[in-house]
Scaffold this motif. Structure first.
Motif, mmCIF file in Angstrom:
data_model
loop_
_atom_site.group_PDB
_atom_site.id
_atom_site.type_symbol
_atom_site.label_atom_id
_atom_site.label_comp_id
_atom_site.label_asym_id
_atom_site.label_seq_id
_atom_site.Cartn_x
_atom_site.Cartn_y
_atom_site.Cartn_z
ATOM 1 N N MET A 298 -11.202 -2.124 -16.558
ATOM 2 C CA MET A 298 -9.889 -1.506 -16.523
ATOM 3 C C MET A 298 -9.647 -0.949 -15.124
ATOM 4 O O MET A 298 -10.497 -0.279 -14.555
ATOM 5 C CB MET A 298 -9.828 -0.399 -17.571
ATOM 6 N N ASN A 299 -8.494 -1.229 -14.582
ATOM 7 C CA ASN A 299 -8.139 -0.791 -13.241
ATOM 8 C C ASN A 299 -7.501 0.593 -13.312
ATOM 9 O O ASN A 299 -6.494 0.776 -13.978
ATOM 10 C CB ASN A 299 -7.177 -1.802 -12.618
ATOM 11 N N THR A 300 -8.094 1.567 -12.615
ATOM 12 C CA THR A 300 -7.573 2.929 -12.648
ATOM 13 C C THR A 300 -6.671 3.236 -11.452
ATOM 14 O O THR A 300 -6.104 4.309 -11.387
ATOM 15 C CB THR A 300 -8.723 3.951 -12.664
ATOM 16 N N TYR A 301 -6.560 2.280 -10.517
ATOM 17 C CA TYR A 301 -5.741 2.502 -9.338
ATOM 18 C C TYR A 301 -4.342 1.948 -9.559
ATOM 19 O O TYR A 301 -4.159 0.878 -10.113
ATOM 20 C CB TYR A 301 -6.364 1.830 -8.110
ATOM 21 N N THR A 302 -3.360 2.687 -9.067
ATOM 22 C CA THR A 302 -1.981 2.216 -9.159
ATOM 23 C C THR A 302 -1.684 1.287 -7.984
ATOM 24 O O THR A 302 -2.457 1.209 -7.023
ATOM 25 C CB THR A 302 -0.999 3.399 -9.128
ATOM 26 N N ASP A 303 -0.571 0.592 -8.075
ATOM 27 C CA ASP A 303 -0.160 -0.281 -6.973
ATOM 28 C C ASP A 303 0.077 0.525 -5.706
ATOM 29 O O ASP A 303 -0.212 0.063 -4.599
ATOM 30 C CB ASP A 303 1.103 -1.051 -7.342
ATOM 31 N N GLU A 304 0.588 1.726 -5.857
ATOM 32 C CA GLU A 304 0.839 2.596 -4.703
ATOM 33 C C GLU A 304 -0.469 2.972 -4.010
ATOM 34 O O GLU A 304 -0.553 2.951 -2.781
ATOM 35 C CB GLU A 304 1.576 3.854 -5.155
ATOM 36 N N ASP A 305 -1.508 3.302 -4.795
ATOM 37 C CA ASP A 305 -2.807 3.636 -4.220
ATOM 38 C C ASP A 305 -3.406 2.442 -3.480
ATOM 39 O O ASP A 305 -3.956 2.582 -2.392
ATOM 40 C CB ASP A 305 -3.788 4.086 -5.305
ATOM 41 N N ARG A 306 -3.299 1.261 -4.074
ATOM 42 C CA ARG A 306 -3.847 0.055 -3.458
ATOM 43 C C ARG A 306 -3.097 -0.265 -2.161
ATOM 44 O O ARG A 306 -3.709 -0.606 -1.149
ATOM 45 C CB ARG A 306 -3.772 -1.116 -4.430
ATOM 46 N N ASP A 307 -1.775 -0.135 -2.164
ATOM 47 C CA ASP A 307 -0.991 -0.392 -0.958
ATOM 48 C C ASP A 307 -1.337 0.593 0.153
ATOM 49 O O ASP A 307 -1.450 0.207 1.318
ATOM 50 C CB ASP A 307 0.503 -0.325 -1.254
ATOM 51 N N ARG A 308 -1.505 1.859 -0.208
ATOM 52 C CA ARG A 308 -1.861 2.868 0.792
ATOM 53 C C ARG A 308 -3.234 2.571 1.382
ATOM 54 O O ARG A 308 -3.435 2.646 2.595
ATOM 55 C CB ARG A 308 -1.839 4.264 0.179
ATOM 56 N N ALA A 309 -4.183 2.185 0.549
ATOM 57 C CA ALA A 309 -5.529 1.864 1.029
ATOM 58 C C ALA A 309 -5.495 0.647 1.954
ATOM 59 O O ALA A 309 -6.188 0.624 2.985
ATOM 60 C CB ALA A 309 -6.463 1.615 -0.148
ATOM 61 N N GLN A 310 -4.692 -0.352 1.621
ATOM 62 C CA GLN A 310 -4.577 -1.527 2.478
ATOM 63 C C GLN A 310 -3.961 -1.177 3.828
ATOM 64 O O GLN A 310 -4.408 -1.660 4.868
ATOM 65 C CB GLN A 310 -3.750 -2.618 1.786
ATOM 66 N N ARG A 311 -2.930 -0.335 3.820
ATOM 67 C CA ARG A 311 -2.305 0.094 5.086
ATOM 68 C C ARG A 311 -3.298 0.874 5.939
ATOM 69 O O ARG A 311 -3.381 0.672 7.153
ATOM 70 C CB ARG A 311 -1.077 0.963 4.814
ATOM 71 N N PHE B 131 -6.606 0.723 5.864
ATOM 72 C CA PHE B 131 -7.621 -0.196 6.343
ATOM 73 C C PHE B 131 -7.096 -0.996 7.534
ATOM 74 O O PHE B 131 -7.785 -1.168 8.546
ATOM 75 C CB PHE B 131 -8.043 -1.133 5.200
ATOM 76 N N LEU B 132 -5.857 -1.469 7.433
ATOM 77 C CA LEU B 132 -5.245 -2.215 8.524
ATOM 78 C C LEU B 132 -5.116 -1.346 9.773
ATOM 79 O O LEU B 132 -5.429 -1.789 10.885
ATOM 80 C CB LEU B 132 -3.876 -2.739 8.094
ATOM 81 N N MET B 133 -4.680 -0.109 9.611
ATOM 82 C CA MET B 133 -4.508 0.786 10.758
ATOM 83 C C MET B 133 -5.840 1.081 11.439
ATOM 84 O O MET B 133 -5.920 1.113 12.672
ATOM 85 C CB MET B 133 -3.824 2.088 10.330
ATOM 86 N N LEU B 134 -6.903 1.294 10.658
ATOM 87 C CA LEU B 134 -8.221 1.546 11.237
ATOM 88 C C LEU B 134 -8.692 0.342 12.047
ATOM 89 O O LEU B 134 -9.219 0.490 13.153
ATOM 90 C CB LEU B 134 -9.232 1.873 10.144
ATOM 91 N N ASN B 135 -8.508 -0.847 11.517
ATOM 92 C CA ASN B 135 -8.958 -2.033 12.228
ATOM 93 C C ASN B 135 -8.095 -2.342 13.439
ATOM 94 O O ASN B 135 -8.608 -2.800 14.462
ATOM 95 C CB ASN B 135 -9.030 -3.225 11.273
ATOM 96 N N LEU B 136 -6.789 -2.095 13.356
ATOM 97 C CA LEU B 136 -5.934 -2.282 14.531
ATOM 98 C C LEU B 136 -6.316 -1.312 15.646
ATOM 99 O O LEU B 136 -6.284 -1.669 16.829
ATOM 100 C CB LEU B 136 -4.465 -2.119 14.155
ATOM 101 N N PHE C 186 -6.180 10.748 7.263
ATOM 102 C CA PHE C 186 -5.758 10.133 6.006
ATOM 103 C C PHE C 186 -6.215 10.973 4.824
ATOM 104 O O PHE C 186 -5.458 11.217 3.890
ATOM 105 C CB PHE C 186 -6.336 8.728 5.859
ATOM 106 N N LYS C 187 -7.465 11.409 4.872
ATOM 107 C CA LYS C 187 -8.013 12.191 3.763
ATOM 108 C C LYS C 187 -7.292 13.523 3.631
ATOM 109 O O LYS C 187 -7.003 13.972 2.522
ATOM 110 C CB LYS C 187 -9.507 12.417 3.967
ATOM 111 N N ALA C 188 -6.968 14.153 4.746
ATOM 112 C CA ALA C 188 -6.237 15.425 4.700
ATOM 113 C C ALA C 188 -4.855 15.214 4.100
ATOM 114 O O ALA C 188 -4.365 16.059 3.352
ATOM 115 C CB ALA C 188 -6.121 16.020 6.098
ATOM 116 N N GLY C 189 -4.231 14.091 4.393
ATOM 117 C CA GLY C 189 -2.926 13.794 3.826
ATOM 118 C C GLY C 189 -2.988 13.615 2.321
ATOM 119 O O GLY C 189 -2.080 14.011 1.600
ATOM 120 N N LEU C 190 -4.070 13.019 1.825
ATOM 121 C CA LEU C 190 -4.237 12.850 0.385
ATOM 122 C C LEU C 190 -4.439 14.192 -0.308
ATOM 123 O O LEU C 190 -3.928 14.421 -1.392
ATOM 124 C CB LEU C 190 -5.416 11.929 0.084
ATOM 125 N N GLU C 191 -5.205 15.072 0.320
ATOM 126 C CA GLU C 191 -5.433 16.395 -0.267
ATOM 127 C C GLU C 191 -4.150 17.197 -0.304
ATOM 128 O O GLU C 191 -3.869 17.900 -1.270
ATOM 129 C CB GLU C 191 -6.522 17.129 0.507
#
Length: 87
Positions: A1-14, A16-21, A70-75
């Motif tokens: 069962m997936n506990t992550y929402t689409d919004e959480d997954r999109d934020r994580a992808q963004r 990850f992309l920003m860190l690698n860029l 990012f983590k501070a923004g989530l908190e």
């Protein structure tokens, strides 16, 4: 069962992309600075040294600082009341 929402997954992808860029941009600065110091690119030697320092700093210290932000923004978001709730 997936506990992550689409919004959480999109934020994580963004994020990850920003860190690698950030890493790729820092690596570009580093390599350009090395090319300048080796006279492969016609620019002042001091500019190459500055680019190497910025590149190294960005590559090693940029991603952890960005991840901390990012983590501070989530908190902060978890402490705010939901806007959809009516008091």
């Amino acid at each position: 069962m997936n506990t992550y929402t689409d919004e959480d997954r999109d934020r994580a992808q963004r994020q990850f992309l920003m860190l690698n860029l950030l890493r790729i941009a820092a690596l570009g600065f580093l390599l350009t600075g090395i090319a300048i110091t080796q006279a492969a690119i016609n620019a002042p030697y001091w500019a190459g040294i500055i680019m190497v320092v910025i590149g190294l700093g960005g590559f090693f210290f940029g991603p952890p600082l960005l991840a901390r932000r990012f983590k501070a923004g989530l908190e902060d978001a978890s402490n705010r009341p939901d806007r959809t709730e009516n008091p």
